[in-house]
Design a protein around this motif. Structure first.
Motif, short mmCIF file in Angstrom:
data_model
loop_
_atom_site.label_atom_id
_atom_site.label_comp_id
_atom_site.label_asym_id
_atom_site.label_seq_id
_atom_site.Cartn_x
_atom_site.Cartn_y
_atom_site.Cartn_z
N PHE A 164 0.12 1.66 -11.92
CA PHE A 164 -0.86 0.70 -12.45
C PHE A 164 -0.18 -0.63 -12.71
O PHE A 164 -0.75 -1.70 -12.45
CB PHE A 164 -1.46 1.27 -13.73
N ALA B 274 -2.60 -5.95 -3.19
CA ALA B 274 -2.48 -4.50 -3.29
C ALA B 274 -3.62 -3.84 -2.52
O ALA B 274 -4.77 -4.24 -2.65
CB ALA B 274 -2.51 -4.06 -4.75
N CYS C 275 0.45 -7.65 -8.72
CA CYS C 275 -0.08 -8.23 -7.49
C CYS C 275 -1.09 -9.34 -7.81
O CYS C 275 -1.71 -9.36 -8.86
CB CYS C 275 -0.74 -7.15 -6.64
N ALA D 39 -3.50 5.05 -9.24
CA ALA D 39 -2.39 4.19 -9.65
C ALA D 39 -2.25 4.32 -11.16
O ALA D 39 -3.06 3.77 -11.92
CB ALA D 39 -2.66 2.74 -9.25
N THR E 40 0.85 -1.18 0.00
CA THR E 40 0.00 0.00 0.00
C THR E 40 0.89 1.24 0.00
O THR E 40 2.09 1.15 -0.25
CB THR E 40 -0.98 -0.03 1.19
N ILE F 192 -4.96 -0.33 -2.72
CA ILE F 192 -4.81 0.86 -3.54
C ILE F 192 -5.54 2.02 -2.88
O ILE F 192 -6.76 2.16 -2.99
CB ILE F 192 -5.36 0.61 -4.96
N ALA G 252 -9.27 -1.58 -3.73
CA ALA G 252 -9.04 -0.18 -4.08
C ALA G 252 -10.08 0.73 -3.46
O ALA G 252 -11.24 0.34 -3.23
CB ALA G 252 -9.05 0.00 -5.59
N LEU H 265 -9.75 -5.73 -10.17
CA LEU H 265 -9.84 -5.50 -8.73
C LEU H 265 -10.73 -6.57 -8.12
O LEU H 265 -11.68 -7.03 -8.75
CB LEU H 265 -10.44 -4.12 -8.43
N ALA I 269 -6.31 -7.43 -5.36
CA ALA I 269 -6.27 -5.98 -5.17
C ALA I 269 -7.57 -5.46 -4.59
O ALA I 269 -8.66 -5.84 -5.02
CB ALA I 269 -5.98 -5.28 -6.49
N LEU J 120 0.11 -2.63 -9.61
CA LEU J 120 -1.16 -3.32 -9.36
C LEU J 120 -1.25 -4.61 -10.18
O LEU J 120 -1.66 -5.66 -9.66
CB LEU J 120 -2.33 -2.40 -9.71
N PHE K 89 -7.13 4.97 -12.49
CA PHE K 89 -6.14 4.03 -13.01
C PHE K 89 -5.90 4.27 -14.50
O PHE K 89 -6.82 4.64 -15.24
CB PHE K 89 -6.64 2.59 -12.83
#
Length: 254
Positions: free
Chosen positions: A108, A97, A114, A103, A52, A99, A119, A173, A117, A111, A125
């Motif tokens: 981005f 992640a 990962c 990002a 983070t 977020i 967010a 995400l 994620a 991300l 993004f």
């Protein structure tokens, strides 16, 4: 310090700490992140990592180009083994992640490296490199392995930004939450992953990443070695025993 570290049980939290520079990456920050990832990978206690950043405006704005130019001239190129393993899908432990803000560009791409994620709703993004005379060479060109080609090309060729709800729709995400809940939600997800058998988690990650990037045949060809390792492990026996004895398993990673 450009990178903060904290331990929450079996989860290591790594926090980018350059909020005034929108947490942009410098050679020093990448070196610190690489070292922290290496320590987490080597630790038997750490079973998942949360990545983070400080603040609520930006998760990471990509490369700090001025810092890169100065550092390269003064110190030469660095080798960041564990960061490179993370960026190429070869890191051995799950990374989630969290977020906390926008990002873009290299942020981005962080991300995309990962596994999972979470967010904040207000986060934006995108891959705006073409607006700066560049292109997304840090992993953005692998986006077609995650979403349909036409949509990936729209990101790469227009350089336009999209919001978190759109990224959730695209499957990039896992959760979208209020900004105050981002780290907590990522930690909860990481704890759920960390509660499972380490060898099984690692084998699942390897096979799924390979399938995503190299196709189903490549993933299938690599399965036998993982089957031999995992199904004959002490943890496989422990999982069966815990199930029949109706108790939580005690994983050893062996």
């Amino acid at each position: 310090m450009e990178l903060l570290t904290a331990r929450h049980g079996p989860v290591e939290v790594l926090t980018l700490n350059r909020p005034a520079q929108r947490n942009a990456l410098t050679p020093g920050l990448i070196a610190a992140l690489s070292a922290a990832l290496g320590e987490a990978a080597a630790s038997e206690e750490v079973r998942a990592v949360v990545l983070t950043a400080v603040g609520d405006k930006a998760f990471c704005a990509g490369m700090d180009l001025g810092a890169f130019a100065l550092d390269r001239n003064d110190h030469g190129a660095r080798t960041n083994l564990h960061y490179d393993r993370f960026a190429t899908g070869c890191y051995p432990k799950p990374v989630i992640a969290a977020i906390n803000g926008s990002a873009v560009a290299g942020g981005f791409e962080l991300l995309l490296h990962c596994d999972l994620a979470v967010a904040a709703r207000h986060a934006m993004f995108g891959l705006p490199e073409v607006k700066r005379g560049l292109f997304p060479a840090g992993g953005g060109t692998l986006l077609p392995s995650r979403i349909p080609l036409a949509l990936a090309l729209e990101f790469g060729l227009t350089g336009e930004l999209v919001d978190a709800s759109r990224l959730l729709q695209l499957g990039l995400l896992n959760r979208v939450v209020d900004s105050t809940e981002v780290v907590g939600a990522a930690l909860a997800l990481a704890q759920r992953v960390a509660s499972n058998a380490p060898l099984g988690v690692a084998a699942t990650r390897r096979a799924m990443w390979r399938c995503s990037r190299e196709g189903t045949e490549a993933a299938r060809r690599s399965l036998q070695a993982s089957i031999d390792e995992v199904f004959q492990s002490d943890d496989a026996l422990e999982g069966a025993r815990a199930f029949t004895e109706k108790r939580p398993p005690r994983w050893t990673g062996k």
